[in-house]
Design an enzyme around this catalytic site. Structure first.
Site, short mmCIF file in Angstrom:
data_model
loop_
_atom_site.label_atom_id
_atom_site.label_comp_id
_atom_site.label_asym_id
_atom_site.label_seq_id
_atom_site.Cartn_x
_atom_site.Cartn_y
_atom_site.Cartn_z
N GLY A 74 -46.17 1.80 -27.20
CA GLY A 74 -46.52 3.18 -26.87
C GLY A 74 -46.81 4.02 -28.11
CB THR A 75 -45.18 4.20 -31.43
OG1 THR A 75 -43.88 4.40 -30.86
CG2 THR A 75 -45.32 4.99 -32.70
CG ASN A 154 -38.89 10.35 -23.75
OD1 ASN A 154 -39.77 11.20 -23.69
ND2 ASN A 154 -38.14 10.20 -24.82
CD GLN A 182 -39.43 6.41 -20.61
OE1 GLN A 182 -38.90 5.89 -19.63
NE2 GLN A 182 -39.04 6.13 -21.84
CB SER A 202 -44.64 1.09 -23.89
OG SER A 202 -43.74 0.29 -24.61
CG HIS A 204 -39.98 -1.72 -25.02
ND1 HIS A 204 -38.80 -1.11 -25.34
CD2 HIS A 204 -40.94 -0.92 -25.53
CE1 HIS A 204 -39.05 0.00 -26.04
NE2 HIS A 204 -40.35 0.13 -26.15
CB THR A 240 -53.89 -13.50 -34.03
OG1 THR A 240 -54.78 -13.97 -35.03
CG2 THR A 240 -53.72 -14.55 -32.94
CB CYS A 325 -36.64 8.26 -31.58
SG CYS A 325 -37.57 7.35 -30.41
#
Ligand code: PLP
Length: 386
Positions: A74-75, A154, A182, A202, A204, A240, A325
């Site tokens: 996401g970042t 989030n 999210q 994202s 994860h 890759t 974070c």
């Protein structure tokens, strides 16, 4: 030592990889190790898995496969979308509109761009974290080139009115990016209905591998190359591809789609909210109605969030106070401050974020233990008066 089973309620920080995602990715960590750019069979198999994943992810948000660019998460997607919009529109202007409750991936990118001459308008939010569409319309200037407003927050779970934001942006001919990290895999996302030009995803947060994400960029919209090299991802992001991670991302997302918007999760979340609000002088943060199915977030008066996390951890409960974070720093959450809470109130925040793996027993355990934790901390607090 008594072994305590973990009750994991920090799924908005990261979720356990689902079995479906794990099983899907495994072959690409072993025999399916080919480089997708190679022309022999192992390479072709990897390429096929990559493009199949792109198709599944595109389908899940009503996009075309060629509109999906894989990233490291996401970042990276947020950075790429915003910096691209600025670079490609330099002749038109450099004014950007956003909300004050965005993830640091957006806010710190904007701060960086402000130092380089961009002007940024931060809309206000109400106590639920909702922006005003009137204020958004009034903030648009002749040199506005981008509106970036997150789909859902989030920390407090608020779902923002982004289809309306997209409609306003479209009418004014301004690019619209939304950080849907999210939201994807938790609620229905349809890029066409949202009028989104760019959307960040994202893996994860929805049960896929970490370090994988995607940026949706509408057909016809150019992105400036993020990484120069061998020309992968249509020369936008060379390197890759993380085939196994991408396969896990697509498998996790595709698997959850039929169950959206995760009614069972909302039911558990609502039970948790209902019971926890019985704790005296506790308050729900975020929108009581328009909220993500997995996020229950609170502030408790005269309780320090970090201490709460430590005591919960001793009981085997993993939770968060503010975003992953910003925890570790003693600054109160920028999101809670933007919703009008005082520094003191914002320090007493707790986020419990559920996944489909959260059980009724997990919920009941937290409902039993949290009041004891809050009471214990209040006994020690000079701020607490019955
Ligand atoms: N945007 C939002 C709303 C998030 O919650 C997160 C993760 O915490 C990110 C962006 C960053 O995503 P990633 O961890 O994949 O870089």
């Amino acid at each position: 030592m008594e072994l305590i089973e973990i009750v994991y309620l920090d799924n908005a920080a990261t979720a356990r990889m689902t079995d479906v995602a794990f099983n899907a990715m495994l072959p690409y960590l072993t025999d399916g190790y080919g480089n997708p750019s190679a022309i022999y069979s192992v390479g072709r198999d990897a390429k096929h898995a990559l493009e199949n994943s792109r198709r599944l992810i595109a389908n899940s948000i009503n996009a075309q496969p060629e509109e999906i660019y894989f990233t490291s998460g996401g970042t990276e997607s947020d950075n790429w979308a915003i910096k691209s919009a600025v670079e490609l529109n330099i002749s038109k202007g450099s004014h950007i509109i956003t909300s004050p409750i965005e993830h640091p991936a957006v806010l710190n990118t904007l701060k960086h761009l402000e130092k380089r001459g961009c002007a940024v308008t931060y809309l206000s939010v109400d106590k639920y974290g909702q922006i005003s569409l009137d204020e958004l319309s009034r903030s648009i200037r002749n040199d506005t080139i981008l509106i970036t407003v997150m789909t859902a927050n989030n920390e407090i779970g608020t779902i923002l009115p982004i289809s309306e934001v997209g409609a306003i942006a479209k009418e004014k001919g301004i690019l619209f990016h939304t950080d849907a990290v999210q939201a994807v895999g938790h609620i229905h996302i349809d890029v066409a209905a949202l009028n989104a030009d760019m959307l960040s995803l994202s893996s994860h947060k929805l049960g896929g591998a970490k370090g994988v994400g995607a940026l949706y960029a509408k057909n016809g919209l150019r992105l400036t190359p993020l990484l120069h090299g061998g020309g992968q991802e249509r020369a936008g992001r060379s390197g890759t591809e993380n085939v196994a991670g991408i396969v896990s991302f697509a498998a996790a997302l595709d698997n959850v789609l039929p169950r959206l918007p995760l009614i069972n999760l909302s039911k558990r979340r609502d039970k948790l909210i209902h019971e926890i609000l019985k704790i005296p002088r506790s308050h729900l943060t975020g929108d009581p109605v328009n909220r993500l199915p997995g996020i229950a977030s609170f502030v408790f008066e005269a309780v320090e969030g970090e201490s709460m996390l430590l005591l919960l951890d001793q009981l085997g409960i993993c939770a968060s106070s503010g975003s992953a974070c910003s925890s570790g720093s003693l600054d109160p959450s920028h999101v809670l401050l933007a919703t009008g809470l005082s520094h003191e109130a914002a320090h007493g925040s707790l986020r419990l974020s559920l996944s489909e793996e959260t059980t009724d027993d997990d919920i009941n355990y937290v409902i039993e233990k949290l009041p004891e934790v809050v009471a214990k901390l209040r006994q020690m607090s000079p701020l607490w008066h019955e």
